[in-house]
Write a protein that holds these residues in place. Structure first.
Motif, PDB file in Angstrom:
ATOM      1  N   VAL A  64       4.027   5.688  -5.689  1.00  0.00           N
ATOM      2  CA  VAL A  64       3.982   5.721  -7.146  1.00  0.00           C
ATOM      3  C   VAL A  64       2.879   6.664  -7.611  1.00  0.00           C
ATOM      4  O   VAL A  64       3.060   7.444  -8.543  1.00  0.00           O
ATOM      5  CB  VAL A  64       3.774   4.292  -7.717  1.00  0.00           C
ATOM      6  CG1 VAL A  64       3.429   4.345  -9.192  1.00  0.00           C
ATOM      7  CG2 VAL A  64       5.008   3.446  -7.479  1.00  0.00           C
ATOM      8  N   SER A  65       1.730   6.634  -6.955  1.00  0.00           N
ATOM      9  CA  SER A  65       0.619   7.502  -7.337  1.00  0.00           C
ATOM     10  C   SER A  65       0.945   8.959  -7.085  1.00  0.00           C
ATOM     11  O   SER A  65       0.472   9.831  -7.802  1.00  0.00           O
ATOM     12  CB  SER A  65      -0.645   7.133  -6.559  1.00  0.00           C
ATOM     13  OG  SER A  65      -1.042   5.829  -6.897  1.00  0.00           O
ATOM     14  N   ALA A  66       1.714   9.266  -6.075  1.00  0.00           N
ATOM     15  CA  ALA A  66       1.993  10.650  -5.696  1.00  0.00           C
ATOM     16  C   ALA A  66       3.215  11.224  -6.401  1.00  0.00           C
ATOM     17  O   ALA A  66       3.440  12.413  -6.351  1.00  0.00           O
ATOM     18  CB  ALA A  66       2.200  10.731  -4.183  1.00  0.00           C
ATOM     19  N   LEU A  78       0.828  -1.201   0.000  1.00  0.00           N
ATOM     20  CA  LEU A  78       0.000   0.000   0.000  1.00  0.00           C
ATOM     21  C   LEU A  78       0.868   1.259   0.000  1.00  0.00           C
ATOM     22  O   LEU A  78       0.589   2.221  -0.719  1.00  0.00           O
ATOM     23  CB  LEU A  78      -0.936  -0.004   1.212  1.00  0.00           C
ATOM     24  CG  LEU A  78      -1.975   1.102   1.269  1.00  0.00           C
ATOM     25  CD1 LEU A  78      -2.872   1.057   0.039  1.00  0.00           C
ATOM     26  CD2 LEU A  78      -2.812   0.978   2.519  1.00  0.00           C
ATOM     27  N   ALA A  79       1.941   1.263   0.770  1.00  0.00           N
ATOM     28  CA  ALA A  79       2.854   2.411   0.802  1.00  0.00           C
ATOM     29  C   ALA A  79       3.518   2.616  -0.564  1.00  0.00           C
ATOM     30  O   ALA A  79       3.657   3.751  -1.028  1.00  0.00           O
ATOM     31  CB  ALA A  79       3.921   2.212   1.883  1.00  0.00           C
ATOM     32  N   CYS A  80       3.906   1.534  -1.232  1.00  0.00           N
ATOM     33  CA  CYS A  80       4.508   1.642  -2.568  1.00  0.00           C
ATOM     34  C   CYS A  80       3.511   2.206  -3.570  1.00  0.00           C
ATOM     35  O   CYS A  80       3.859   3.058  -4.390  1.00  0.00           O
ATOM     36  CB  CYS A  80       5.009   0.280  -3.040  1.00  0.00           C
ATOM     37  SG  CYS A  80       6.494  -0.272  -2.189  1.00  0.00           S
ATOM     38  N   GLY A  89      -4.945  12.418  -7.578  1.00  0.00           N
ATOM     39  CA  GLY A  89      -4.632  11.839  -6.285  1.00  0.00           C
ATOM     40  C   GLY A  89      -4.683  10.332  -6.388  1.00  0.00           C
ATOM     41  O   GLY A  89      -4.867   9.780  -7.474  1.00  0.00           O
ATOM     42  N   LEU A  90      -4.531   9.660  -5.258  1.00  0.00           N
ATOM     43  CA  LEU A  90      -4.604   8.206  -5.237  1.00  0.00           C
ATOM     44  C   LEU A  90      -5.913   7.764  -5.884  1.00  0.00           C
ATOM     45  O   LEU A  90      -5.958   6.826  -6.659  1.00  0.00           O
ATOM     46  CB  LEU A  90      -4.504   7.690  -3.800  1.00  0.00           C
ATOM     47  CG  LEU A  90      -4.425   6.187  -3.626  1.00  0.00           C
ATOM     48  CD1 LEU A  90      -3.258   5.606  -4.405  1.00  0.00           C
ATOM     49  CD2 LEU A  90      -4.304   5.827  -2.157  1.00  0.00           C
ATOM     50  N   ILE A  91      -6.978   8.509  -5.584  1.00  0.00           N
ATOM     51  CA  ILE A  91      -8.274   8.315  -6.235  1.00  0.00           C
ATOM     52  C   ILE A  91      -8.631   9.651  -6.877  1.00  0.00           C
ATOM     53  O   ILE A  91      -8.972  10.600  -6.179  1.00  0.00           O
ATOM     54  CB  ILE A  91      -9.359   7.882  -5.222  1.00  0.00           C
ATOM     55  CG1 ILE A  91      -8.961   6.573  -4.558  1.00  0.00           C
ATOM     56  CG2 ILE A  91     -10.711   7.775  -5.915  1.00  0.00           C
ATOM     57  CD1 ILE A  91      -9.859   6.158  -3.424  1.00  0.00           C
TER      58      ILE A  91
END
Length: 189
Positions: free
Chosen positions: A14-16, A8-10, A83-85
Motif C-alpha cells: 500500500v505504501s509503495a 507487513l507485506a500489505c 517511501g515506507l518511512i
C-alpha cells in the motif's frame, strides 16, 4: 508470525503503490488558497529527471498570477523522499546557496534567478523584484538547463526515488498566501 509478515507485506504494498510516477505531479496543497494563481502548464523532460553533472533538463512553466505577491513575501520549501518511512531533506548550505527544505526571501530568490528569468519570463513592465503583479509568468517556449558540476554530497542525498516538495508562499507577517506541491521521480543515471 505468518499473520504479522502478511500484514507487513500489505502495508509495504500500500505504501509503495504511488511511489513510482509516470509524469510530474503538480497541484495545490490541501486547504491552500487556489484563487492566488493558476497552474496553466508545468512539465519537465526527461522523466524521470536525471540528476547528474551535464544532464539536460527541459522545463516548460506557465502560471497566471491573479493577486500581487507583496514585498516581504517568503517561500518555505519542504522536500521529502517518499517511501515506507518518508525521509525529510534538510536545508544544506553548499557553495553559497541553500538547497533542500529551506526558507527563502522572495526578493533574494528573484535576484539570484534574475539573469535568466527577467525579462523573458515575466510580464512586460514587471521588474525582477517584489511585488510581483498579476499577469502571466513563464513562456510557451521550453527552457533547457544543463546541470552544472553536482557535489557528491548532493548526488548521494538525491538518490533515485520519488520526491515530494511543497512551497508555501507567506506574506511578510508570516500568514499563508498559498501553497503548491509537486511530486517528481529522480534518477542518478
Amino acid at each position: 508470525m505468518k499473520v504479522f509478515a502478511a500484514l507487513l507485506a500489505c502495508v509495504a504494498m500500500v505504501s509503495a503503490r504511488n511511489l513510482k510516477l509516470d509524469e510530474l505531479e503538480v497541484g495545490f496543497c490541501d486547504g491552500a488558497n487556489q484563487d492566488v494563481l493558476s497552474l496553466d502548464n508545468i512539465s519537465v523532460e526527461p522523466f524521470p529527471l536525471v540528476i547528474a553533472t551535464g544532464a539536460d533538463i527541459t522545463l516548460n512553466v506557465q502560471i497566471t498570477l491573479n493577486e500581487p505577491v507583496p514585498a516581504g513575501a517568503t517561500i518555505d520549501l519542504k522536500i521529502k523522499r517518499e517511501g515506507l518511512i518518508p525521509i525529510p531533506i534538510p536545508c544544506l548550505a553548499i557553495e553559497d546557496i541553500h538547497i533542500g527544505s529551506c526558507s527563502y526571501d522572495g526578493d533574494e530568490l528573484l535576484a539570484s534567478a534574475g539573469d535568466f528569468l527577467c525579462p523573458a519570463y515575466v510580464p512586460e513592465g514587471q521588474e525582477c523584484m517584489l511585488p510581483l503583479n498579476p499577469g502571466s509568468y513563464g513562456s510557451a517556449d521550453s527552457l533547457t538547463v544543463t546541470l552544472p558540476d553536482i557535489p557528491g554530497i548532493l548526488v548521494d542525498l538525491l538518490a533515485s526515488g520519488t520526491y515530494y516538495a511543497d512551497a508555501t508562499v507567506k506574506y511578510a507577517d508570516g500568514s499563508e498566501m498559498t501553497c503548491v506541491y509537486l511530486r517528481v521521480q529522480l534518477t542518478g543515471h
